[in-house]
Design a protein around this motif. Structure first.
Motif, PDB file in Angstrom:
ATOM      1  N   ILE A  79       9.119   6.375 -12.712  1.00 16.56           N
ATOM      2  CA  ILE A  79      10.124   5.648 -11.934  1.00 16.56           C
ATOM      3  C   ILE A  79      10.193   6.202 -10.510  1.00 16.56           C
ATOM      4  O   ILE A  79      10.303   5.444  -9.541  1.00 16.56           O
ATOM      5  CB  ILE A  79      11.496   5.723 -12.629  1.00 16.56           C
ATOM      6  N   LEU A  80      10.096   7.520 -10.383  1.00 20.55           N
ATOM      7  CA  LEU A  80      10.108   8.124  -9.051  1.00 20.55           C
ATOM      8  C   LEU A  80       8.889   7.681  -8.236  1.00 20.55           C
ATOM      9  O   LEU A  80       8.990   7.462  -7.022  1.00 20.55           O
ATOM     10  CB  LEU A  80      10.143   9.647  -9.169  1.00 20.55           C
ATOM     11  N   ALA A  81       7.738   7.539  -8.889  1.00 19.71           N
ATOM     12  CA  ALA A  81       6.538   7.054  -8.191  1.00 19.71           C
ATOM     13  C   ALA A  81       6.744   5.626  -7.710  1.00 19.71           C
ATOM     14  O   ALA A  81       6.292   5.246  -6.625  1.00 19.71           O
ATOM     15  CB  ALA A  81       5.321   7.151  -9.104  1.00 19.71           C
ATOM     16  N   ALA A  82       7.445   4.824  -8.529  1.00 19.84           N
ATOM     17  CA  ALA A  82       7.728   3.439  -8.138  1.00 19.84           C
ATOM     18  C   ALA A  82       8.710   3.376  -6.979  1.00 19.84           C
ATOM     19  O   ALA A  82       8.804   2.345  -6.305  1.00 19.84           O
ATOM     20  CB  ALA A  82       8.264   2.663  -9.330  1.00 19.84           C
ATOM     21  N   MET A  83       9.465   4.457  -6.743  1.00 22.90           N
ATOM     22  CA  MET A  83      10.428   4.520  -5.638  1.00 22.90           C
ATOM     23  C   MET A  83       9.826   5.161  -4.384  1.00 22.90           C
ATOM     24  O   MET A  83      10.472   5.180  -3.323  1.00 22.90           O
ATOM     25  CB  MET A  83      11.668   5.301  -6.076  1.00 22.90           C
ATOM     26  N   ASN A  84       8.624   5.690  -4.495  1.00 27.51           N
ATOM     27  CA  ASN A  84       7.966   6.355  -3.376  1.00 27.51           C
ATOM     28  C   ASN A  84       7.821   5.376  -2.209  1.00 27.51           C
ATOM     29  O   ASN A  84       7.284   4.276  -2.372  1.00 27.51           O
ATOM     30  CB  ASN A  84       6.580   6.839  -3.830  1.00 27.51           C
ATOM     31  N   PRO A  85       8.306   5.730  -1.018  1.00 28.53           N
ATOM     32  CA  PRO A  85       8.225   4.804   0.119  1.00 28.53           C
ATOM     33  C   PRO A  85       6.810   4.317   0.419  1.00 28.53           C
ATOM     34  O   PRO A  85       6.631   3.204   0.918  1.00 28.53           O
ATOM     35  CB  PRO A  85       8.781   5.637   1.285  1.00 28.53           C
ATOM     36  N   GLN A  86       5.792   5.133   0.089  1.00 32.08           N
ATOM     37  CA  GLN A  86       4.416   4.753   0.398  1.00 32.08           C
ATOM     38  C   GLN A  86       3.841   3.740  -0.598  1.00 32.08           C
ATOM     39  O   GLN A  86       2.871   3.047  -0.289  1.00 32.08           O
ATOM     40  CB  GLN A  86       3.535   6.005   0.431  1.00 32.08           C
ATOM     41  N   THR A  87       4.420   3.656  -1.790  1.00 33.02           N
ATOM     42  CA  THR A  87       3.813   2.799  -2.818  1.00 33.02           C
ATOM     43  C   THR A  87       4.784   1.818  -3.473  1.00 33.02           C
ATOM     44  O   THR A  87       4.360   0.989  -4.272  1.00 33.02           O
ATOM     45  CB  THR A  87       3.182   3.660  -3.936  1.00 33.02           C
ATOM     46  N   ARG A  88       6.085   1.880  -3.152  1.00 32.45           N
ATOM     47  CA  ARG A  88       7.029   1.062  -3.895  1.00 32.45           C
ATOM     48  C   ARG A  88       6.813  -0.439  -3.697  1.00 32.45           C
ATOM     49  O   ARG A  88       7.148  -1.235  -4.570  1.00 32.45           O
ATOM     50  CB  ARG A  88       8.468   1.441  -3.548  1.00 32.45           C
ATOM     51  N   ARG A  89       6.218  -0.852  -2.575  1.00 29.87           N
ATOM     52  CA  ARG A  89       5.953  -2.275  -2.382  1.00 29.87           C
ATOM     53  C   ARG A  89       4.829  -2.763  -3.296  1.00 29.87           C
ATOM     54  O   ARG A  89       4.643  -3.977  -3.465  1.00 29.87           O
ATOM     55  CB  ARG A  89       5.574  -2.546  -0.924  1.00 29.87           C
ATOM     56  N   LEU A  90       4.080  -1.820  -3.889  1.00 25.43           N
ATOM     57  CA  LEU A  90       2.943  -2.189  -4.726  1.00 25.43           C
ATOM     58  C   LEU A  90       3.308  -2.347  -6.195  1.00 25.43           C
ATOM     59  O   LEU A  90       2.533  -2.911  -6.973  1.00 25.43           O
ATOM     60  CB  LEU A  90       1.845  -1.129  -4.613  1.00 25.43           C
ATOM     61  N   VAL A  91       4.473  -1.821  -6.607  1.00 26.73           N
ATOM     62  CA  VAL A  91       4.836  -1.786  -8.028  1.00 26.73           C
ATOM     63  C   VAL A  91       5.686  -2.991  -8.380  1.00 26.73           C
ATOM     64  O   VAL A  91       6.783  -3.176  -7.844  1.00 26.73           O
ATOM     65  CB  VAL A  91       5.578  -0.481  -8.379  1.00 26.73           C
ATOM     66  N   ARG A  92       5.199  -3.802  -9.315  1.00 27.21           N
ATOM     67  CA  ARG A  92       5.905  -5.017  -9.738  1.00 27.21           C
ATOM     68  C   ARG A  92       6.981  -4.709 -10.769  1.00 27.21           C
ATOM     69  O   ARG A  92       8.078  -5.263 -10.737  1.00 27.21           O
ATOM     70  CB  ARG A  92       4.892  -5.997 -10.323  1.00 27.21           C
ATOM     71  N   PHE A  93       6.666  -3.828 -11.739  1.00 34.95           N
ATOM     72  CA  PHE A  93       7.628  -3.517 -12.794  1.00 34.95           C
ATOM     73  C   PHE A  93       7.396  -2.115 -13.322  1.00 34.95           C
ATOM     74  O   PHE A  93       6.300  -1.563 -13.195  1.00 34.95           O
ATOM     75  CB  PHE A  93       7.534  -4.530 -13.952  1.00 34.95           C
ATOM     76  N   VAL A  94       8.443  -1.548 -13.907  1.00 36.53           N
ATOM     77  CA  VAL A  94       8.349  -0.308 -14.675  1.00 36.53           C
ATOM     78  C   VAL A  94       8.944  -0.590 -16.051  1.00 36.53           C
ATOM     79  O   VAL A  94      10.096  -1.028 -16.160  1.00 36.53           O
ATOM     80  CB  VAL A  94       9.101   0.864 -14.008  1.00 36.53           C
TER      81      VAL A  94
END
Length: 386
Positions: free
Chosen positions: A165-180
């Motif tokens: 979940i923290l990786a999905a919140m990472n400013p560098q990658t959060r636009r890439l994650v559709r769902f957790v």
């Protein structure tokens, strides 16, 4: 005659209009059956060919890591891309349960990446896992989906769901994650530590305490992780030896080793032997600074959940003895209500399905349906595009 014509026409329209929904609902039931079957026979296995499996390498800060990739078999194209993150198990990505689950996802027409996170093999979680998962997300988006937004999904188990979940919140990658899709996650490190040491948990600060006997395995994995964050090498070695002894035999007597601990190790041990939930926050505050810093980096409660732009699907067993279901309840209460879905399942023993009743099967099918709906809304891998 005209009346029956219009009724028939409406039925045909409904079948055409709702065919994707009906098909996805049936597919969700087949996926649930296949997950419950593990490596055994199922209708999904009979319907779709066995996936292919290969190993890839990707760069993370300061090193190269590896991941297994599962591709749909029988010439079928993947519809979407997903990262599957194992829980804290010795075999990591090679655990038979993870292999079976990854194959189910590939049969469900996902392109599946399962990273080899060394910390999980060592029965620990570390904040570095967030960086490794972020690096894998970036690798997939750039290599498989040409950097498309919302192009990667994440399915994570148990303690590894926090870093996911923290990786999905990472400013560098959060636009890439559709769902957790998080199964048996934690939310608040202090409340988790309270449960693992005292057995007490609650659904919120103003709710009543509940109690059950925590899993010895989970408690000593918590100690094992804490030991890795100590600066004193002697205390680190002793606490790891204590936890290894208890993981091998829950009845092992480790009092002799505990007596040899120095100040850092004793602070961890005081938390471990405490049985009063009201004292836990104070005991946590007395832990070594290196442990508190890692707690803070892995904690979700202290984060702004508005930074999570992905759909969040939470699955938790009501009788889970490793991580209480209250952790997912509290996480759901702080996340965006429009993008968060919570399912508390009676027949789920942490991350393994038991015999499901009608209500549980209904909730599991809804959760799986949401997963497949996210799949169908995602851009397909580059290799599948015309």
């Amino acid at each position: 005659m005209r009346r029956w014509f219009w009724i028939a026409a409406l039925l045909v329209f409904a079948m055409v209009a709702f065919k994707p929904v009906l098909f996805r609902a049936v597919e969700a039931l087949l996926v649930i059956e296949d997950v419950a079957a593990g490596p055994g026979a199922s209708r999904l296995k009979a319907w779709r060919a066995a996936p292919g499996r290969e190993e890839i390498s990707y760069r993370v800060p300061g090193k190269t890591n590896t991941a297994d990739v599962y591709r749909p078999g029988g010439g079928e194209h993947a519809r979407a891309t997903v990262i599957v993150v194992p829980g804290i198990v010795r075999l990591g990505k090679d655990d038979p349960r993870i292999v079976a689950f990854a194959e189910t996802m590939a049969r469900s027409r996902f392109l599946v990446f399962v990273p080899d996170l060394q910390s999980l093999r060592e029965l620990s979680i570390r904040s570095e896992d967030v960086d490794e998962l972020s690096a894998l997300t970036w690798h997939i988006a750039s290599k498989e989906t040409a950097g498309a937004e919302k192009s990667v999904g994440i399915v994570a188990f148990s303690y590894a769901a926090g870093p996911a979940i923290l990786a999905a919140m990472n400013p560098q990658t959060r636009r890439l994650v559709r769902f957790v899709y998080a199964i048996g996650t934690y939310y608040d490190i202090i409340s988790l530590g309270t449960y693992l040491t005292t057995g007490y948990f609650r659904e919120g600060p103003d709710r009543r305490w509940q109690r059950r006997t925590p899993s010895s395995y989970a408690t000593w994995v918590f100690v094992h992780s804490s030991a890795a964050w100590l600066k004193d090498p002697t205390d680190r070695r002793i606490l790891k030896a204590m936890s290894e002894a208890k993981l091998a035999d829950p009845d092992a007597d480790v009092r002799g080793m505990a007596a040899q601990l120095g100040p850092e190790g004793q602070a961890v041990h005081r938390l471990l032997v405490n049985r009063d939930p009201e004292k836990t926050p104070l005991l946590v505050s007395e832990l070594p600074a290196s442990v508190l810093a890692e707690f803070h980096r892995l904690d979700l409660r202290s984060r702004n959940m508005a930074d999570l732009k992905a759909t969040l699907i939470l699955i938790h067993g009501q009788d889970d003895t490793l991580i209480p279901y209250s952790e997912s309840v509290r996480l759901a209460a702080t996340a965006d209500a429009d993008r968060t879905h919570l399912f508390v399942i009676r027949s789920l023993a942490h991350v393994e399905l038991g015999s499901s009743g009608v209500l549980d099967l209904w909730m599991l099918s809804r959760a799986c349906y949401l997963l497949l709906r996210e799949r169908d809304a995602m851009p397909p891998p580059v290799a599948n595009r015309a």
